[in-house]
Design a protein around this motif. Structure first.
Motif, PDB file in Angstrom:
ATOM      1  N   ALA A 131     -18.631 -10.842  28.135  1.00 19.54           N
ATOM      2  CA  ALA A 131     -17.765  -9.898  27.832  1.00 19.54           C
ATOM      3  C   ALA A 131     -16.443 -10.020  27.391  1.00 19.54           C
ATOM      4  O   ALA A 131     -15.786  -9.292  26.426  1.00 19.54           O
ATOM      5  CB  ALA A 131     -17.734  -8.692  28.960  1.00 19.54           C
ATOM      6  N   LYS A 132     -15.983 -11.205  28.213  1.00 13.28           N
ATOM      7  CA  LYS A 132     -14.450 -11.595  27.815  1.00 13.28           C
ATOM      8  C   LYS A 132     -14.501 -12.500  26.580  1.00 13.28           C
ATOM      9  O   LYS A 132     -13.155 -13.060  26.323  1.00 13.28           O
ATOM     10  CB  LYS A 132     -14.021 -12.276  29.194  1.00 13.28           C
ATOM     11  CG  LYS A 132     -14.270 -11.278  30.241  1.00 13.28           C
ATOM     12  CD  LYS A 132     -13.549 -11.830  31.498  1.00 13.28           C
ATOM     13  CE  LYS A 132     -13.710 -10.953  32.924  1.00 13.28           C
ATOM     14  NZ  LYS A 132     -13.114 -11.673  33.977  1.00 13.28           N
ATOM     15  N   LEU A 133     -15.414 -12.875  26.064  1.00 13.93           N
ATOM     16  CA  LEU A 133     -15.635 -14.005  24.949  1.00 13.93           C
ATOM     17  C   LEU A 133     -15.218 -13.401  23.376  1.00 13.93           C
ATOM     18  O   LEU A 133     -15.328 -14.118  22.384  1.00 13.93           O
ATOM     19  CB  LEU A 133     -16.748 -14.713  24.957  1.00 13.93           C
ATOM     20  CG  LEU A 133     -16.927 -15.610  26.265  1.00 13.93           C
ATOM     21  CD1 LEU A 133     -18.147 -16.209  26.340  1.00 13.93           C
ATOM     22  CD2 LEU A 133     -15.545 -16.667  26.661  1.00 13.93           C
ATOM     23  N   TRP A 134     -14.766 -12.139  23.429  1.00  9.78           N
ATOM     24  CA  TRP A 134     -14.603 -11.746  21.828  1.00  9.78           C
ATOM     25  C   TRP A 134     -13.539 -10.727  21.702  1.00  9.78           C
ATOM     26  O   TRP A 134     -12.988 -10.179  22.628  1.00  9.78           O
ATOM     27  CB  TRP A 134     -16.081 -10.971  21.590  1.00  9.78           C
ATOM     28  CG  TRP A 134     -16.500  -9.661  22.611  1.00  9.78           C
ATOM     29  CD1 TRP A 134     -16.989  -9.695  23.670  1.00  9.78           C
ATOM     30  CD2 TRP A 134     -16.307  -8.305  22.223  1.00  9.78           C
ATOM     31  NE1 TRP A 134     -16.891  -8.435  24.241  1.00  9.78           N
ATOM     32  CE2 TRP A 134     -16.546  -7.516  23.098  1.00  9.78           C
ATOM     33  CE3 TRP A 134     -15.608  -7.534  20.937  1.00  9.78           C
ATOM     34  CZ2 TRP A 134     -16.475  -6.098  23.098  1.00  9.78           C
ATOM     35  CZ3 TRP A 134     -15.496  -6.464  21.043  1.00  9.78           C
ATOM     36  CH2 TRP A 134     -15.792  -5.485  22.074  1.00  9.78           C
ATOM     37  N   SER A 135     -13.347 -10.497  20.437  1.00 10.57           N
ATOM     38  CA  SER A 135     -12.327  -9.479  20.191  1.00 10.57           C
ATOM     39  C   SER A 135     -12.788  -8.830  18.711  1.00 10.57           C
ATOM     40  O   SER A 135     -14.038  -9.452  18.113  1.00 10.57           O
ATOM     41  CB  SER A 135     -10.973 -10.221  19.656  1.00 10.57           C
ATOM     42  OG  SER A 135     -11.277 -11.069  18.617  1.00 10.57           O
ATOM     43  N   PRO A 177     -20.751 -11.678  22.053  1.00  3.99           N
ATOM     44  CA  PRO A 177     -21.794 -12.413  22.117  1.00  3.99           C
ATOM     45  C   PRO A 177     -23.209 -11.687  22.249  1.00  3.99           C
ATOM     46  O   PRO A 177     -24.281 -12.326  22.169  1.00  3.99           O
ATOM     47  CB  PRO A 177     -21.496 -13.560  23.009  1.00  3.99           C
ATOM     48  CG  PRO A 177     -19.990 -13.389  23.133  1.00  3.99           C
ATOM     49  CD  PRO A 177     -19.708 -11.976  22.830  1.00  3.99           C
ATOM     50  N   ARG A 178     -22.918 -10.557  23.114  1.00  4.42           N
ATOM     51  CA  ARG A 178     -24.242 -10.046  23.688  1.00  4.42           C
ATOM     52  C   ARG A 178     -25.096  -9.368  22.888  1.00  4.42           C
ATOM     53  O   ARG A 178     -26.097  -8.773  22.839  1.00  4.42           O
ATOM     54  CB  ARG A 178     -23.967  -9.284  25.032  1.00  4.42           C
ATOM     55  CG  ARG A 178     -23.346 -10.050  26.257  1.00  4.42           C
ATOM     56  CD  ARG A 178     -22.621  -8.863  27.344  1.00  4.42           C
ATOM     57  NE  ARG A 178     -21.832  -7.833  26.552  1.00  4.42           N
ATOM     58  CZ  ARG A 178     -21.651  -6.648  26.925  1.00  4.42           C
ATOM     59  NH1 ARG A 178     -22.409  -6.239  27.943  1.00  4.42           N
ATOM     60  NH2 ARG A 178     -20.986  -5.874  26.180  1.00  4.42           N
ATOM     61  N   THR A 179     -24.435  -9.114  21.509  1.00  7.29           N
ATOM     62  CA  THR A 179     -25.131  -8.461  20.355  1.00  7.29           C
ATOM     63  C   THR A 179     -25.804  -9.432  19.353  1.00  7.29           C
ATOM     64  O   THR A 179     -26.160  -9.217  18.150  1.00  7.29           O
ATOM     65  CB  THR A 179     -24.086  -7.702  19.653  1.00  7.29           C
ATOM     66  OG1 THR A 179     -23.169  -8.359  18.858  1.00  7.29           O
ATOM     67  CG2 THR A 179     -23.474  -6.655  20.547  1.00  7.29           C
TER      68      THR A 179
END
Length: 323
Positions: A168-172, A147-149
């Protein structure tokens, strides 16, 4: 045969494991410049993956500027130049340098504008790290769902109560289709633990198990694949950490290793990881193999919804993973 690997005449590619790190070094700029055969070639910078972020551009271009190269910036992440403008910019370039950042957004945007075809038809040196390395392959194992990108994400990713650690924990990772100049599935930052706490090397093994029809090329953060027509060599930064142990085996003790590259695949019969150290130099046809088959990632539509090509300048704070 090279034709089977869909190469173009006078193909020159510099695909690094990192954008900011590798391209912050004068040595990297010198190596890319050398591929052109010119003392001061012209550079076209495509910062689409970082939404034309000026800080990302400065970090990756200063080595070229210091060498006297003329630099042009083609901003297309939310601006829409005419086809004639894009065609002229690409035609004038000796080097096309692609930023790091969100690979999926960049390649989707280029296809929408027709810029992908112009770049693939160019005889310029094609260069970049991270997303800028991913761009040249059939596809890559990408953090484009981080999400930060995202440029202007809708939905819960915009929740202001979520700090960087929570985001940081919300993506794969997802498989992102790229330009297909070179065959294979590319993995940058192979020796880096990313913001979600996962080592890229571990991720790439899991990723290939879901994409067993493809062959992977994994590049450490401080290394690059350099292609010159039918030949390649591996560029590696002396004194930097990496995944290659002294005996040439893989090591997760990166401080004791050196940067390098790995040919990675999954055994179709056993599901076992097949990982081979890429020799320092060799023939491209012996290293990069066309996929047996390619399976589209089911999460691509979701990724596109959360990072839409909305035609607007970025409004979110997206500085951590852009390059």
């Amino acid at each position: 045969m090279l034709a089977a690997l869909h190469f173009v005449p006078a193909l020159r590619v510099y695909a690094a494991g990192s954008g900011h790190d590798m391209f912050s070094l004068p040595q990297t700029a010198a190596e890319v410049i050398a591929l052109t055969g010119k003392a001061t070639p012209s550079v076209l910078y495509l910062g689409t993956a970082s939404y034309d972020n000026l800080a990302a551009a400065d970090a990756q271009l200063h080595g070229f500027a210091d060498s006297g190269c003329a630099i042009a910036n083609l901003s297309v992440s939310y601006l829409t130049p005419t086809n004639a403008t894009m065609r002229a910019a690409v035609a004038a370039a000796d080097i096309i340098l692609v930023s790091g950042g969100n690979t999926l957004f960049a390649t989707d945007r280029w296809r929408r504008l027709g810029l992908d075809a112009l770049v693939k038809q160019s005889d310029a040196v094609l260069a970049g790290g991270s997303a800028g390395g991913c761009a040249w392959f059939d596809g890559c194992a990408s953090d484009s769902m981080d999400p930060r990108t995202y440029k202007n994400p809708p939905g819960p990713a915009l929740d202001p109560s979520l700090n960087s650690t929570a985001l940081a924990k919300l993506w794969s990772y997802i498989r992102v289709p790229a330009l297909g100049v070179l065959p294979g599935l590319f993995c940058p930052h192979y020796d880096i633990v990313e913001s979600n706490g996962e080592l890229r090397a571990t991720m790439f093994t899991n990723h290939l198990q879901h994409h067993t029809g493809e062959y992977g090329l994994a590049i450490d953060n401080w290394a690059a694949l350099v292609v010159e027509d039918a030949a390649y060599h591996i560029a590696s930064r002396t004194g930097k950490p990496g995944s290659v142990a002294k005996d040439g085996t893989f090591t997760a003790n990166f401080s004791a290793g050196r940067p390098g590259a790995w040919s990675v695949a999954i055994d179709g019969a056993t599901g076992a990881l097949l990982r081979t150290l890429v020799p320092a130099s060799g023939r491209v046809s012996e290293l990069l193999k066309p996929a047996r088959y390619i399976a589209a990632d089911a999460m691509l539509p979701v990724a596109r919804v959360f990072n839409p090509d909305d035609g607007r300048a970025p409004t979110a704070s997206i500085t951590e993973c852009l390059y």
